[in-house]
Write a protein that holds these residues in place. Structure first.
Motif, PDB file in Angstrom:
ATOM      1  N   LEU A  88     -33.125  21.099   2.803  1.00 44.30           N
ATOM      2  CA  LEU A  88     -32.028  20.403   2.545  1.00 44.30           C
ATOM      3  C   LEU A  88     -30.667  21.020   3.326  1.00 44.30           C
ATOM      4  O   LEU A  88     -30.730  21.807   3.507  1.00 44.30           O
ATOM      5  N   ASN A  89     -29.806  19.835   3.809  1.00 42.73           N
ATOM      6  CA  ASN A  89     -28.886  20.364   4.535  1.00 42.73           C
ATOM      7  C   ASN A  89     -27.536  20.459   3.786  1.00 42.73           C
ATOM      8  O   ASN A  89     -27.289  19.191   3.228  1.00 42.73           O
ATOM      9  N   ASN A  90     -27.221  21.661   3.496  1.00 41.02           N
ATOM     10  CA  ASN A  90     -26.205  21.915   2.457  1.00 41.02           C
ATOM     11  C   ASN A  90     -24.648  21.869   3.504  1.00 41.02           C
ATOM     12  O   ASN A  90     -23.760  22.348   2.738  1.00 41.02           O
ATOM     13  N   ASP A  91     -24.802  21.604   4.567  1.00 39.02           N
ATOM     14  CA  ASP A  91     -23.656  22.040   5.745  1.00 39.02           C
ATOM     15  C   ASP A  91     -22.763  20.714   5.240  1.00 39.02           C
ATOM     16  O   ASP A  91     -23.072  19.474   5.981  1.00 39.02           O
ATOM     17  N   THR A  92     -21.715  20.761   4.507  1.00 43.64           N
ATOM     18  CA  THR A  92     -20.681  19.440   4.355  1.00 43.64           C
ATOM     19  C   THR A  92     -20.034  19.514   5.410  1.00 43.64           C
ATOM     20  O   THR A  92     -18.985  18.235   5.398  1.00 43.64           O
ATOM     21  N   THR A  93     -19.781  20.137   6.290  1.00 47.67           N
ATOM     22  CA  THR A  93     -18.979  20.023   7.608  1.00 47.67           C
ATOM     23  C   THR A  93     -19.513  19.000   8.773  1.00 47.67           C
ATOM     24  O   THR A  93     -18.560  18.763   9.378  1.00 47.67           O
ATOM     25  N   ASP A  94     -20.685  19.199   8.677  1.00 51.37           N
ATOM     26  CA  ASP A  94     -21.396  18.293   9.739  1.00 51.37           C
ATOM     27  C   ASP A  94     -21.161  16.864   9.915  1.00 51.37           C
ATOM     28  O   ASP A  94     -21.285  16.388   8.860  1.00 51.37           O
ATOM     29  N   VAL A  95     -20.946  16.556  11.028  1.00 50.72           N
ATOM     30  CA  VAL A  95     -20.770  15.084  11.165  1.00 50.72           C
ATOM     31  C   VAL A  95     -21.705  14.597  12.159  1.00 50.72           C
ATOM     32  O   VAL A  95     -21.676  14.838  13.496  1.00 50.72           O
ATOM     33  N   PRO A  96     -22.761  13.751  11.648  1.00 53.17           N
ATOM     34  CA  PRO A  96     -23.909  13.170  12.577  1.00 53.17           C
ATOM     35  C   PRO A  96     -23.350  12.217  13.405  1.00 53.17           C
ATOM     36  O   PRO A  96     -22.489  11.413  13.291  1.00 53.17           O
ATOM     37  N   VAL A  97     -23.868  12.511  14.766  1.00 50.77           N
ATOM     38  CA  VAL A  97     -23.559  11.508  15.876  1.00 50.77           C
ATOM     39  C   VAL A  97     -23.530  10.151  15.502  1.00 50.77           C
ATOM     40  O   VAL A  97     -22.727   9.451  16.253  1.00 50.77           O
ATOM     41  N   SER A  98     -24.333   9.572  14.761  1.00 43.25           N
ATOM     42  CA  SER A  98     -24.280   8.337  14.438  1.00 43.25           C
ATOM     43  C   SER A  98     -23.050   7.762  13.716  1.00 43.25           C
ATOM     44  O   SER A  98     -22.852   6.458  13.704  1.00 43.25           O
ATOM     45  N   SER A  99     -22.309   8.552  13.226  1.00 49.19           N
ATOM     46  CA  SER A  99     -21.155   8.170  12.835  1.00 49.19           C
ATOM     47  C   SER A  99     -19.839   8.441  13.537  1.00 49.19           C
ATOM     48  O   SER A  99     -18.805   8.213  13.319  1.00 49.19           O
ATOM     49  N   TRP A 100     -20.151   8.898  14.789  1.00 47.34           N
ATOM     50  CA  TRP A 100     -19.009   9.134  15.780  1.00 47.34           C
ATOM     51  C   TRP A 100     -18.505   7.771  16.126  1.00 47.34           C
ATOM     52  O   TRP A 100     -19.150   6.655  16.289  1.00 47.34           O
ATOM     53  N   VAL A 101     -17.147   7.675  16.687  1.00 46.14           N
ATOM     54  CA  VAL A 101     -16.509   6.427  17.251  1.00 46.14           C
ATOM     55  C   VAL A 101     -15.816   6.726  18.579  1.00 46.14           C
ATOM     56  O   VAL A 101     -15.781   7.782  19.125  1.00 46.14           O
ATOM     57  N   PHE A 102     -15.456   5.589  18.805  1.00 45.76           N
ATOM     58  CA  PHE A 102     -14.684   5.530  20.345  1.00 45.76           C
ATOM     59  C   PHE A 102     -13.012   5.769  20.052  1.00 45.76           C
ATOM     60  O   PHE A 102     -12.553   5.381  19.043  1.00 45.76           O
ATOM     61  N   SER A 103     -12.390   6.160  21.076  1.00 45.49           N
ATOM     62  CA  SER A 103     -11.118   6.322  21.079  1.00 45.49           C
ATOM     63  C   SER A 103     -10.424   5.179  22.005  1.00 45.49           C
ATOM     64  O   SER A 103     -11.197   4.671  22.984  1.00 45.49           O
ATOM     65  N   ASP A 104      -9.496   4.876  21.944  1.00 46.26           N
ATOM     66  CA  ASP A 104      -8.646   3.863  22.630  1.00 46.26           C
ATOM     67  C   ASP A 104      -8.159   4.509  23.880  1.00 46.26           C
ATOM     68  O   ASP A 104      -7.524   3.866  24.703  1.00 46.26           O
ATOM     69  N   LEU A 105      -7.883   5.839  23.899  1.00 49.36           N
ATOM     70  CA  LEU A 105      -7.408   6.266  25.141  1.00 49.36           C
ATOM     71  C   LEU A 105      -8.197   6.252  26.328  1.00 49.36           C
ATOM     72  O   LEU A 105      -9.439   6.550  26.288  1.00 49.36           O
ATOM     73  N   ARG A 106      -7.561   5.944  27.388  1.00 53.20           N
ATOM     74  CA  ARG A 106      -8.574   5.469  28.837  1.00 53.20           C
ATOM     75  C   ARG A 106      -9.251   6.444  29.147  1.00 53.20           C
ATOM     76  O   ARG A 106     -10.489   6.406  29.562  1.00 53.20           O
ATOM     77  N   PRO A 107      -8.710   7.774  29.229  1.00 50.33           N
ATOM     78  CA  PRO A 107      -9.505   8.955  30.053  1.00 50.33           C
ATOM     79  C   PRO A 107     -11.067   8.871  29.136  1.00 50.33           C
ATOM     80  O   PRO A 107     -12.004   9.632  29.591  1.00 50.33           O
TER      81      PRO A 107
END
Length: 543
Positions: free
Chosen positions: A393-412
């Motif tokens: 069981l993964n009890n790390d509540t701070t981890d954010v899976p890559v599947s939920s990452w998003v893009f930024s509107d900043l060009r760089p």
């Protein structure tokens, strides 16, 4: 129907397709933010903006690593995705350099084709981002390809032109990373010594050393005196990474692939060589053996001196494969240049290195054959499912899976996805009143992995012969620089400070400065750093 065989231009065409096609794959995909890529961006951005290394900023490395990224910033703009484009070219260079080395060694076409496939799959294909521990080997391979061309050139003048090219790229290797480049230089001396002995061209070795020295002088002397302080050759305040126990523990305690290859190489030589005196006169054979054993030795040392990431040294697989396959096929009398043996061997290579390409196909198979999910205990008519995916069981509540990452509107940051917390945090920084009021005149200290904010905001980077390119205390900067930053924070020199707190990393950003910021600045925000696992936070401070 005529039988297929590797003749004429067929091997060259096939090898070129393998090298170029797989190198181009990154141009058609998007990427998660890469750990430590901030350093690649920062150095390329500064150089592409006209800053001079060791005068406008200091680094424990030479600037060889940033040459191609800086060129691509000029061509395509200071975006993270431009770094990926630069790496495409570096991967193509590496592939053709490796191919050239095998041609000089007289490796038969079938083995050469398979070895190129091994090289690309095992070393180049998954290297989407430029990193100095990879670029140092690319320059080494190019230098070695030129050196071996000089050994077997029919023209003395062309031979010295090839040798000059070798000296230049071997210097770039040293000027990218001292450990890999230094070993590349020593290997060149070894090959030159043997080749001079066999050909009686006694001047080749001192001429190569002189060429290297002249190139080094031309590249280094204009950068003094800052170069003498920043470039790490073990002098204070730098520390040496040469610890005897580290080498013995790593080599004898692990390194199983390397040791297995050494045993197989020795067995192949012993099995094939009948008359040692005659064999020692065969330049290509001996140079091939010296090259293979030399690359295995370099890989064993490199894994200790350049320990992160852990796969820096796997260039050795392709050299060992080329040598062992050449000897083994000759001993077994197998014609690898005919269609069926070659096709079968290619499938075996693809199976061997399936880990590099299966992860892309695996995305589709995961959808076709989804894993059985855990059912909540007590659900009528169902049992709790326990399998390899959920037995822990993964009890790390701070981890954010890559599947939920998003893009930024900043060009760089175009085509790069990050945790949503990071993207929102950058948006808040851009919306800060101090950013809007001062615009390009804002004074910023960005001690975080979000270095492309310099182009997105924008703000002017600090410069000076004592200003570090990055802020890892004891690696990229030292106590003298920390004292300067501490005083500037106490004097409220900066309008905005972006500080990354990574408690599990040893002063990756100086811990002491965080206490000063807490005391003299006002924290207005904090959000997740673009890392995986998400074990660091970025804090935003204003006056």
């Amino acid at each position: 129907m005529p039988k297929f065989s590797l003749k004429g231009r067929r091997p060259a065409i096939a090898e070129s397709i393998i090298i170029i096609a797989l190198a181009l794959v990154p141009l058609f995909v998007t990427f998660p933010y890469r750990v430590n890529i901030f350093l690649s961006w920062e150095g390329a951005y500064r150089i592409s903006s006209g800053q001079i290394p060791f005068r406008d900023f200091g680094s424990p490395l030479g600037y060889g690593f940033w040459i191609f990224p800086a060129i691509f910033f000029k061509l395509f703009g200071p975006e993270l995705i431009s770094l990926v484009k630069a790496q495409v070219l570096l991967n193509i260079m590496a592939g053709f350099a490796f191919r050239s080395i095998l041609k000089s060694m007289g490796v038969q076409p079938g083995v050469r084709l398979l070895s190129v496939l091994v090289f690309v799959l095992s070393y180049s294909f998954f290297n989407f981002w430029p990193w100095y521990n990879h670029t140092v080997i690319v320059f080494e391979l190019v230098g070695l390809s030129f050196l071996f061309r000089s050994f077997f050139s029919d023209s003395r003048s062309r031979s010295y032109l090839w040798m000059f090219g070798a000296a230049f790229f071997i210097f770039l290797s040293v000027f990218t990373k001292q450990d890999g480049g230094g070993m590349a230089f020593m290997l060149c001396l070894l090959f030159l010594a043997y080749n001079s002995f066999q050909t009686r061209r006694w001047l080749d070795l001192p001429i190569f050393v002189a060429m290297f020295a002249v190139i080094a002088a031309v590249m280094i002397l204009p950068l003094m005196p800052g170069f003498g302080y920043w470039f790490n050759h073990g002098q204070p305040p730098h520390s040496s990474r040469l610890a005897f126990n580290d080498f013995t523990d790593e080599i004898f305690g692990s390194s199983n692939w390397i040791k297995a290859y050494v045993v197989l190489v020795v067995l192949c030589i012993v099995a094939k060589v009948k008359a040692w005196g005659a064999w020692l006169q065969q330049r290509r054979e001996v140079l091939f053996a010296l090259l293979t054993l030399g690359m295995l030795g370099e890989a064993a040392i490199f894994q200790v001196t350049s320990y992160t990431p852990p796969d820096n040294n796997i260039f050795f697989h392709s050299f060992a494969f080329a040598f062992i396959a050449s000897y083994l096929l000759d001993l077994l009398k197998i014609n690898i240049n005919s269609f069926r043996p070659l096709l079968g061997a290619a499938f075996l290579v693809l199976f061997w290195w399936s880990g590099t390409w299966w992860k892309y196909i695996g995305r589709f198979t995961d959808r076709l054959f989804p894993a059985q999910e855990t059912v909540a205990m007590g659900t009528p008519g169902h049992e709790n499912v326990v399998n390899r995916h959920n037995f822990m069981l993964n009890n790390d509540t701070t981890d954010v899976p890559v599947s939920s990452w998003v893009f930024s509107d900043l060009r760089p940051f175009r085509k790069i996805y990050m945790p949503a917390s990071t993207v929102k945090g950058m948006e808040k920084i851009m919306a800060l009143p101090v950013v809007a009021e001062k615009k390009g005149d804002i004074k910023v200290l960005n001690m975080s992995e979000l270095t492309p904010l310099a182009a997105a905001m924008p703000y002017k980077l600090e410069t000076g012969p004592d200003y570090p390119l990055w802020y890892h205390l004891g690696v990229g900067m030292f106590n003298r620089q920390l004292a300067t930053f501490t005083q500037k924070v106490r004097d409220h020199h900066y309008d905005l400070v972006i500080y990354e707190y990574a408690p599990s990393l040893n002063n990756f950003y100086p811990f002491a400065l965080r206490g000063e910021l807490k005391q003299h600045y006002h924290q207005v925000d904090s959000f997740l750093a673009p890392r995986r696992p998400t074990n660091a936070i970025i804090e935003v401070y204003v006056k």
